[in-house]
Design a protein around this motif. Structure first.
Motif, PDB file in Angstrom:
ATOM      1  N   ASP A 292       4.791  55.292 104.422  1.00  0.00           N
ATOM      2  CA  ASP A 292       6.058  55.644 105.280  1.00  0.00           C
ATOM      3  C   ASP A 292       7.084  54.774 104.259  1.00  0.00           C
ATOM      4  N   GLY A 293       8.419  54.214 105.352  1.00  0.00           N
ATOM      5  CA  GLY A 293       9.041  53.076 104.728  1.00  0.00           C
ATOM      6  C   GLY A 293       8.296  52.448 104.019  1.00  0.00           C
ATOM      7  N   THR A 294       8.025  51.363 104.913  1.00  0.00           N
ATOM      8  CA  THR A 294       7.444  50.067 105.232  1.00  0.00           C
ATOM      9  C   THR A 294       6.584  49.902 103.393  1.00  0.00           C
ATOM     10  N   CYS A 295       5.351  51.404 103.912  1.00  0.00           N
ATOM     11  CA  CYS A 295       5.178  50.895 102.339  1.00  0.00           C
ATOM     12  C   CYS A 295       5.600  51.191 101.089  1.00  0.00           C
ATOM     13  N   VAL A 296       6.519  52.223 101.131  1.00  0.00           N
ATOM     14  CA  VAL A 296       7.214  52.067  99.892  1.00  0.00           C
ATOM     15  C   VAL A 296       8.111  50.919  99.655  1.00  0.00           C
ATOM     16  N   GLN A 297       7.934  50.200 101.166  1.00  0.00           N
ATOM     17  CA  GLN A 297       9.312  48.974 100.471  1.00  0.00           C
ATOM     18  C   GLN A 297       7.765  47.806  99.801  1.00  0.00           C
ATOM     19  N   ASP A 298       6.858  47.721 100.410  1.00  0.00           N
ATOM     20  CA  ASP A 298       6.555  46.659 100.248  1.00  0.00           C
ATOM     21  C   ASP A 298       5.109  46.703  98.639  1.00  0.00           C
ATOM     22  N   ASP A 299       5.142  48.573  98.799  1.00  0.00           N
ATOM     23  CA  ASP A 299       3.684  48.459  97.369  1.00  0.00           C
ATOM     24  C   ASP A 299       4.503  48.654  96.171  1.00  0.00           C
ATOM     25  N   ILE A 300       6.211  49.469  96.997  1.00  0.00           N
ATOM     26  CA  ILE A 300       7.198  49.837  95.251  1.00  0.00           C
ATOM     27  C   ILE A 300       8.382  49.343  95.330  1.00  0.00           C
ATOM     28  N   SER A 328       4.181  59.598 114.457  1.00  0.00           N
ATOM     29  CA  SER A 328       5.417  60.822 115.304  1.00  0.00           C
ATOM     30  C   SER A 328       6.536  60.773 113.745  1.00  0.00           C
ATOM     31  N   HIS A 329       7.398  61.315 114.358  1.00  0.00           N
ATOM     32  CA  HIS A 329       8.139  61.629 113.277  1.00  0.00           C
ATOM     33  C   HIS A 329       9.104  61.445 112.805  1.00  0.00           C
ATOM     34  N   GLU A 330      10.084  60.500 114.803  1.00  0.00           N
ATOM     35  CA  GLU A 330      10.606  59.936 114.591  1.00  0.00           C
ATOM     36  C   GLU A 330      10.554  58.326 113.746  1.00  0.00           C
ATOM     37  N   HIS A 331       9.191  57.770 114.586  1.00  0.00           N
ATOM     38  CA  HIS A 331       9.022  56.564 113.813  1.00  0.00           C
ATOM     39  C   HIS A 331       8.647  56.400 112.076  1.00  0.00           C
ATOM     40  N   ILE A 332       8.397  57.313 110.940  1.00  0.00           N
ATOM     41  CA  ILE A 332       8.421  57.424 110.187  1.00  0.00           C
ATOM     42  C   ILE A 332       9.973  57.568 109.312  1.00  0.00           C
ATOM     43  N   GLN A 333      10.563  58.058 110.216  1.00  0.00           N
ATOM     44  CA  GLN A 333      12.150  58.568 110.133  1.00  0.00           C
ATOM     45  C   GLN A 333      12.584  57.351 109.681  1.00  0.00           C
ATOM     46  N   ILE A 339      14.615  50.562 104.726  1.00  0.00           N
ATOM     47  CA  ILE A 339      14.582  50.281 103.618  1.00  0.00           C
ATOM     48  C   ILE A 339      15.916  51.259 103.212  1.00  0.00           C
ATOM     49  N   GLY A 340      16.420  51.274 103.820  1.00  0.00           N
ATOM     50  CA  GLY A 340      17.805  52.506 103.433  1.00  0.00           C
ATOM     51  C   GLY A 340      17.362  53.364 103.462  1.00  0.00           C
ATOM     52  N   GLN A 341      16.834  54.685 103.009  1.00  0.00           N
ATOM     53  CA  GLN A 341      16.828  55.141 102.834  1.00  0.00           C
ATOM     54  C   GLN A 341      16.997  56.363 104.454  1.00  0.00           C
ATOM     55  N   GLN A 342      18.258  56.039 103.529  1.00  0.00           N
ATOM     56  CA  GLN A 342      18.887  57.796 105.294  1.00  0.00           C
ATOM     57  C   GLN A 342      18.741  59.191 105.106  1.00  0.00           C
ATOM     58  N   ASN A 343      19.197  59.126 103.178  1.00  0.00           N
ATOM     59  CA  ASN A 343      18.707  60.513 103.039  1.00  0.00           C
ATOM     60  C   ASN A 343      17.693  61.121 102.705  1.00  0.00           C
ATOM     61  N   ALA A 344      16.609  61.300 103.504  1.00  0.00           N
ATOM     62  CA  ALA A 344      15.347  61.603 103.487  1.00  0.00           C
ATOM     63  C   ALA A 344      14.726  62.117 104.743  1.00  0.00           C
ATOM     64  N   THR A 345      13.683  62.467 104.321  1.00  0.00           N
ATOM     65  CA  THR A 345      13.030  62.784 105.781  1.00  0.00           C
ATOM     66  C   THR A 345      11.767  62.921 105.418  1.00  0.00           C
ATOM     67  N   SER A 346      10.750  63.678 106.721  1.00  0.00           N
ATOM     68  CA  SER A 346       9.333  63.104 106.582  1.00  0.00           C
ATOM     69  C   SER A 346       8.746  65.015 107.246  1.00  0.00           C
ATOM     70  N   ILE A 347       7.684  65.624 107.339  1.00  0.00           N
ATOM     71  CA  ILE A 347       7.004  66.633 107.088  1.00  0.00           C
ATOM     72  C   ILE A 347       5.346  66.375 107.486  1.00  0.00           C
TER      73      ILE A 347
END
Length: 523
Positions: A292-300, A328-333, A339-347
Motif C-alpha cells: 500500500d502507500g506506506t510500503c511504497v514510501q518505505d521501500d521506494i 479496506s479500500h478506504e484504508h488503502i486510499q 504519501i502525497g499520492q492523491q491522484n491514485a486509487t486501488s482495486i
C-alpha cells in the motif's frame, strides 16, 4: 460575395497551412508537390510536411515510385526522421542523399533484416553507421521465440550497438510484449551490448539479472532506461556491480508476471539517488501484507529524494487467511493520500474464496496492460490499455462487458478467466433471449481468449446481437464450446463475428467438416 466562386488557392497561406496540417503529410506531398503550381510547391516543402515521413502501410508501387523519383530528391535536405517497413526501406533510403537524417523507425523488424542490412557489405552502411543516432525497432520476429535468446542477443541486439557508430537512442519494442525476444546476457562477455555514447535505452530482457548486467558499467552514459523484465524471480549466485548510477534520471521497470522477489526492486533503486522520473509496473505474490502507500514510501520513495514524477501500478496477490488485518479500500486510499499520492486509487478483486488481488495505481492509468480485473473496478477510462485479463470468483454480467467496452476504448487483446456462468440482471432471461440485451461494440478487439471460461462468455462475444467485433482475427477457445455456441457451425447469429478469424487456438482438435470451413473462411 458568392461563396461558390471561392477556390482553394484564393485562401491565404496561413489558412491553407492550417488545413493541410490536418492531413497526412505523405498525402500532402504526393498531391501538391511537382504539379506545376509554384505556390503549392513552396507550401508542400514546408518543414511541417517534410521533417518526418511515415511510409508505413503504403504498398502501392506507383506511389513509392513517384516519391523515389520525383519527391524525395527535392525535399531530401529537410528529412530528419523516416518511419518505414522493410519492404521498401532500401529503395527509399537510396532514392536520395539525406544529410540531416538522424532518426529511423522500422516496423515488422526481424533478424533477417539485421543479417541483410546491418553489415559492412550493406548498401545502406554509410547511412546506418554514420548518420542514425536514434533507432526504433518494432519487432515481429516470430522465429526468434523458438530460438536461443543468447544467439539472438549476439546476432541482433549486441550487433546493433557495434554497427550503429553514432547511436545514442535505442528503442526495441513489440506489438505485444510477450512475443518480443528478450535480451539475455548471462555467460556472455562483459563487452557484449556495450556503448560509450548510448544515453536512452528501451528494451525487453529475459530476467532481472539481465537488467543488472545492463547497469554494471557497460552503458556509462545512460540517462534513461526503460526495461520490460520477463522474470524477476531468478536464483543467481552472481555478484553484480552495486555502484551508484548518478547519470540515471529516468527509469521504468515493468514485469507483467507475478514475482516473489519484490525486495530486489528497493535494492536497485538505492543506486539511483538522482532519479527524477520513475515508472513501475509490478505484480507481487508470496507476501503476507499488501503493498500500500506506506510500503511504497518505505521501500521506494525514500531512496529517490529527487523524484519529480512517479507513475505506478503495483498489485499484490495474497491469501487473505495470511493477512494480519482486514482489507479496506478506504484504508488503502488513506495510505496513498498520506504519501502525497492523491491522484491514485486501488482495486480489490476476489479471485477465489481466499485469494485476493489488490492493486494500487497512479491516475491517469498510463499502461497498456491490465491484469486480473474483476467485477468491481472504478468508473474511469483506461485510455492506453490494449491488453486486458478479467477474472473473478463470481460470474460476469452482460453489463460488466458494457462497462469494459466503455472503459477500455482501445482494447485489442482480451482474456477471460471465469468458469462461473454469466449472471443476468433479469433471472428469467437466458442466452436465447439475446434480443433483450444491448449490443456492445469493441471496434479494435483483435484477440479473444475464452479457452478457460464458461461457454456463455463465448456466446457473449460471438452472438452479433450482443457484440460487434469487426477486427477479431484470433480466437482461443474450447472446440467443444465453439460447436455448442455455433450450433455445429450453422448458427446465423454467430457467423458474422467468426468471419474474419484467421487463427483459432483450440484446446482440442479442430473439426474438419465442410460447415466448419465455411464458417471460418479467413482461416
Amino acid at each position: 460575395m458568392n461563396r461558390s466562386n471561392v477556390h482553394l488557392l484564393d485562401l491565404p497561406n496561413e489558412i491553407l497551412l492550417t488545413i493541410l496540417r490536418k492531413l497526412n503529410n505523405i498525402d500532402v506531398l504526393y498531391s501538391l508537390l511537382d504539379i506545376n503550381n509554384g505556390r503549392l510547391d513552396i507550401i508542400a516543402q514546408e518543414k511541417t510536411f517534410t521533417n518526418i515521413l511515415n511510409f508505413v502501410h503504403i504498398d502501392e508501387i506507383s506511389l513509392i515510385d513517384r516519391f523515389c523519383m520525383y519527391i524525395l530528391p527535392r525535399i531530401n535536405h529537410n528529412i530528419k526522421y523516416f518511419i518505414l517497413e522493410p519492404n521498401f526501406m532500401e529503395r527509399i533510403l537510396l532514392a536520395a542523399v539525406y544529410p540531416n537524417l538522424t532518426e529511423l523507425k522500422l516496423l515488422n523488424f526481424e533478424q533477417q533484416i539485421a543479417s541483410k542490412y546491418f553489415t559492412d557489405e550493406s548498401s545502406l552502411r554509410s547511412v546506418f553507421q554514420q548518420q542514425i543516432t536514434s533507432l526504433i525497432l518494432v519487432t515481429n520476429d516470430k522465429s526468434a521465440r523458438v530460438g536461443s535468446s543468447k544467439e539472438y542477443t549476439r546476432n541482433v541486439y549486441a550487433y546493433i550497438l557495434n554497427f550503429f557508430k553514432k547511436l545514442t537512442h535505442l528503442n526495441i519494442i513489440g506489438p505485444y510484449v510477450m512475443l518480443c525476444p528478450g535480451l539475455s546476457l548471462r555467460d556472455l562477455p562483459s563487452t557484449t551490448f556495450y556503448s560509450s555514447i548510448l544515453t536512452h535505452l528501451c528494451i525487453i530482457v529475459e530476467n532481472f539479472d539481465d537488467c543488472l548486467y545492463l547497469l554494471d558499467g557497460r552503458l556509462k552514459q545512460l540517462t534513461t532506461f526503460n526495461v520490460n523484465v520477463y522474470s524477476i524471480d531468478t536464483s543467481s549466485t552472481i555478484v553484480h556491480n552495486t555502484d551508484m548510477l548518478p547519470n540515471l534520471k529516468c527509469f521504468s521497470l515493468k514485469s507483467y508476471f507475478r514475482n516473489q522477489q519484490y525486495e530486489k526492486i528497493p535494492s536497485l533503486l538505492r543506486r539511483m539517488p538522482y532519479l527524477e522520473h520513475l515508472t513501475l509496473y509490478l505484480s507481487i505474490k508470496g507476501r503476507n501484507r499488501i503493498i500500500d502507500g506506506t510500503c511504497v514510501q518505505d521501500d521506494i520513495l525514500v531512496h529517490v529524494p529527487q523524484l519529480h514524477s512517479f507513475t505506478f501500478y503495483i498489485s499484490t496477490y495474497i491469501d487473505i487467511g495470511d493477512l494480519s488485518h482486514n482489507l479496506s479500500h478506504e484504508h488503502i486510499q488513506q495510505t496513498l493520500i498520506n504519501i502525497g499520492q492523491q491522484n491514485a486509487t486501488s482495486i480489490i478483486n476476489n479471485l477465489g474464496t481466499y485469494i485476493v488481488e489488490c492493486s494500487i495505481f497512479s491516475l491517469p492509468f498510463s499502461f497498456d496492460h491490465l491484469l486480473y480485473l474483476g467485477n468491481i473496478f472504478p468508473n474511469i477510462v483506461f485510455n492506453y490499455v490494449t491488453y486486458l485479463l478479467v477474472q473473478d470468483r463470481d460470474g460476469f454480467k452482460h453489463e460488466f462487458f458494457v462497462r469494459i467496452a466503455r472503459s477500455f476504448p482501445l482494447l485489442k487483446y482480451l482474456r477471460i478467466y471465469n468458469i462461473k456462468p454469466q449472471v443476468s440482471t433479469d433471472p428469467t432471461l437466458s442466452s436465447d433471449h439475446s434480443q433483450s440485451y444491448s449490443m456492445i461494440e469493441y471496434p479494435h478487439l483483435m484477440s479473444l481468449d475464452v479457452a478457460y471460461s464458461n461457454q456463455c462468455y463465448l456466446e457473449q462475444f460471438l452472438n452479433e446481437t450482443k457484440a460487434c467485433v469487426p477486427c477479431l482475427t484470433e480466437l482461443a477457445v474450447s472446440h467443444y464450446d465453439l460447436k455448442i455456441v455455433t450450433n455445429n457451425f450453422t448458427r446465423e447469429e454467430t457467423r458474422r463475428n467468426c468471419a474474419k478469424v484467421k487463427q483459432l487456438v483450440p484446446i482440442q482438435l479442430l473439426d474438419n467438416s465442410q460447415d466448419f470451413y465455411h464458417y471460418f473462411p479467413s482461416l
